[in-house]
Design an enzyme around this catalytic site. Sequence first.
Site, PDB file in Angstrom:
ATOM      1  N   HIS A 288     -47.818 -48.411 -12.389  1.00 43.57           N
ATOM      2  CA  HIS A 288     -46.957 -49.126 -13.339  1.00 43.57           C
ATOM      3  C   HIS A 288     -45.790 -48.269 -13.819  1.00 43.57           C
ATOM      4  O   HIS A 288     -44.672 -48.767 -13.960  1.00 43.57           O
ATOM      5  CB  HIS A 288     -47.784 -49.611 -14.527  1.00 43.57           C
ATOM      6  CG  HIS A 288     -48.780 -50.664 -14.180  1.00 43.57           C
ATOM      7  ND1 HIS A 288     -48.405 -51.881 -13.650  1.00 43.57           N
ATOM      8  CD2 HIS A 288     -50.132 -50.693 -14.260  1.00 43.57           C
ATOM      9  CE1 HIS A 288     -49.480 -52.618 -13.425  1.00 43.57           C
ATOM     10  NE2 HIS A 288     -50.542 -51.916 -13.788  1.00 43.57           N
ATOM     11  N   HIS A 367      -3.310 -40.590 -36.985  1.00 42.39           N
ATOM     12  CA  HIS A 367      -4.664 -40.754 -36.444  1.00 42.39           C
ATOM     13  C   HIS A 367      -4.920 -39.665 -35.406  1.00 42.39           C
ATOM     14  O   HIS A 367      -4.495 -39.763 -34.267  1.00 42.39           O
ATOM     15  CB  HIS A 367      -4.814 -42.138 -35.807  1.00 42.39           C
ATOM     16  CG  HIS A 367      -6.236 -42.498 -35.476  1.00 42.39           C
ATOM     17  ND1 HIS A 367      -6.775 -42.283 -34.237  1.00 42.39           N
ATOM     18  CD2 HIS A 367      -7.226 -43.027 -36.235  1.00 42.39           C
ATOM     19  CE1 HIS A 367      -8.036 -42.685 -34.227  1.00 42.39           C
ATOM     20  NE2 HIS A 367      -8.328 -43.149 -35.431  1.00 42.39           N
TER      21      HIS A 367
END
Length: 476
Positions: A288, A367
Amino acid sequence: MSEKQKTIRNSVSVTGHGLHTGEPVTITFCPAPENHWFKFQRMDVEGKPIIEADADLVVDTSRGTTLEKNGVRIHTTEHVLAALMGMDIDNCLIQVSGPEMPIMDGSSEKFIEALTQAGILHQEATREYFELQSNLSYEDPVKKVEMLAVPQDTYRITVMVDYNSDLLGTQHASMYNLSEFKTEIARCRTFVFLHELEMLLQHNLIKGGDLDNAIVLVDKEIAEEKINHLKKVFKKEHVEVKGRGVLNNTKLRFFNEPARHKLLDIVGDLALVGKHMKIHVLAARPGHAGNVAFAKKIKETIKKERMEKDVPKVDLSKPPVYTTMDIMKILPHRPPFLLVDKIMEISSEYVIGVKNVTMNEYWFQGHFPDEPVMPGVLLVEAMAQTGGILCLKLYPDPENYQTYFLKMNDVKFKQKVVPGDTCIFKLDLIEPVRRGLCHMLGRTYVNGKLVAEADMLAQLVKVRNVNSEKNKPQLA
């Protein structure tokens, strides 16, 4: 000819016991809408939460495949999902009365029988297959797990198991087409070695275990006192094994039933990819954990291919459909807040816009001036303006309308946008415009890579046309 999606025609229920909890549980397979895939619903939990069959939701693979979402789990999903895949179904809701799937006889046979009874309903939506373009591999050197997927025109699986056991030996199993699952794979039961069974019992696990829901392999002779203990545990009067072999001399349904069951588990676990596939999977010593890891790798490949497919191919040397001056006739925005330079393509379903980012942009003054980065909020605004053009051009008089954005969901920024970058904005309508509502998926690309995306909903509102003669103020 395109293939249509399928769901079941009627709801159908199966009742049994959870392998590890021992609790009775009922699951009900329900019809589901198109593009739903497989989802579990915990009917015993407040709010009846839904858990998607998704590899990204797997939290445990130690004793089966366990899914969890928002703290709610569903255990041992693989045999149910394998049955849905084996029945070639696309969409189904599985309602569950407890935390674990019923183990039944350790195979998918009872689920196949129930789904057959429910019947198959063909839907209108077209099924989309994942078709592998190149080989994909996975390896776990510790557990000696090897998995390889190669391009194929159908869904094919080849399995080899080898547990260094004289009893089990090396076994192989193959499924050449999904249509073989019901008759050749679904009936194959899970198996466990006796020493593993003893360990699980010692840890108070497999409370719902029974000699009828697994093949117990005995690789060495066992003492009489151990047999008596097993009789008490499983409440069986007759427990025996002659030498080495299968506990209680269970008759195998196929000579290679253990290998076929491993193939069944692969079908169930790879359902967590989320779609049907045309690939050939070759697996050595699978489990699994490896199955789920491989499912995640396939999902990543699908995502990567979808992103590459979705990247708009824009020839920037061609004349635009709309220049900056044309855009200003449609949008009310003006420099320095007009963030779309030109429109390269537009249809009734999508629009592609372009912006060249330069060091002269006004926002770079404040910015991150020492390391200029275009603000994410302005990328979203640029996508909104591009989408506004798509929405407004649906009307014959776009100058009489304004676009107001109502909400934005799933806004994501993947990469910085810096001076010198050319942003390609692609806005796709998610659904037709109704009652002035425009639902779009916006994406921004730079050099073929996705840098930003957002789910956007805008409303188109009719406004006064200030340029028309009838709206000009009248002189006294």
